[in-house]
Design an enzyme around this catalytic site. Sequence first.
Site, PDB file in Angstrom:
ATOM      1  CE  LYS A 181     -79.038  25.085 -45.457  1.00  0.00           C
ATOM      2  NZ  LYS A 181     -78.779  23.836 -44.737  1.00  0.00           N
TER       3      LYS A 181
ATOM      4  CG  ASP B  12     -80.631  20.879 -48.934  1.00  0.00           C
ATOM      5  OD1 ASP B  12     -81.007  20.668 -50.107  1.00  0.00           O
ATOM      6  OD2 ASP B  12     -81.055  20.223 -47.967  1.00  0.00           O
TER       7      ASP B  12
END
Length: 214
Positions: free
Chosen positions: A122, A140
């Site tokens: 991420k 996320d």
Amino acid sequence: MLKDKEEISDILTKLERLFPTAGCELIYHNTFELLIAVSLSAQTTDKAVNKVTPILFAKYPTPFTLAKANHEDVANILASIGMYKIKSKNIISLSKILVAKYNGIVPPYQSDLEALPGVGRKTANVVLTEGFGIPRLPVDTHVERVAKRMGLVKSDATTLEVELTLMNKIEEASWHKAHHLLLFMGRYKCLAKNPQCLDCFYKDKCKYDKKPLK
Ligand code: SF4
């Protein structure tokens, strides 16, 4: 049934109306600061990160200075954010690698980024899309929760499956924007504990079975 491309495009248009200023809320001035700020933001709010990074970057403005920093000093600066001890270690170590391997320059490649201490998929995706303009759709906790509640992805999808499904169903040119829109939806409306379903434009179609509708 999962939403098709047209339905998702319609949802994104509505989200854009709801959050016209959706964008990165971390404060940074270059890719090094972005990489550090995103690394620090794990399990902490962007607001909390934005409070400590001006102090950190004033004292350690480059990978060269941060690579030589004393761990205790960096930990003291970061003490108000979650997991500050390990994060302090990681950002010093990753600065050392940036200096030794990349002449102090943040590499624009996923594998190089993910090889840095404390940098996962991420974080690498955020740095690539935000810092380098390379199309990515970082997932996320907010993006994942919203995508599942809205039925954009399977409810049991892994984080990677969420990312790949969304990338498949959203035009590449919109990945960056979609990331911010879904993230803002999760951060400001479709909250983890108390989603504001009563006045949500999506309440009649939403897949979330615990919607508070009274
Ligand atoms: S209805 Fe509630 S759970 Fe569903 S998307 Fe809207 S805020 Fe989220």
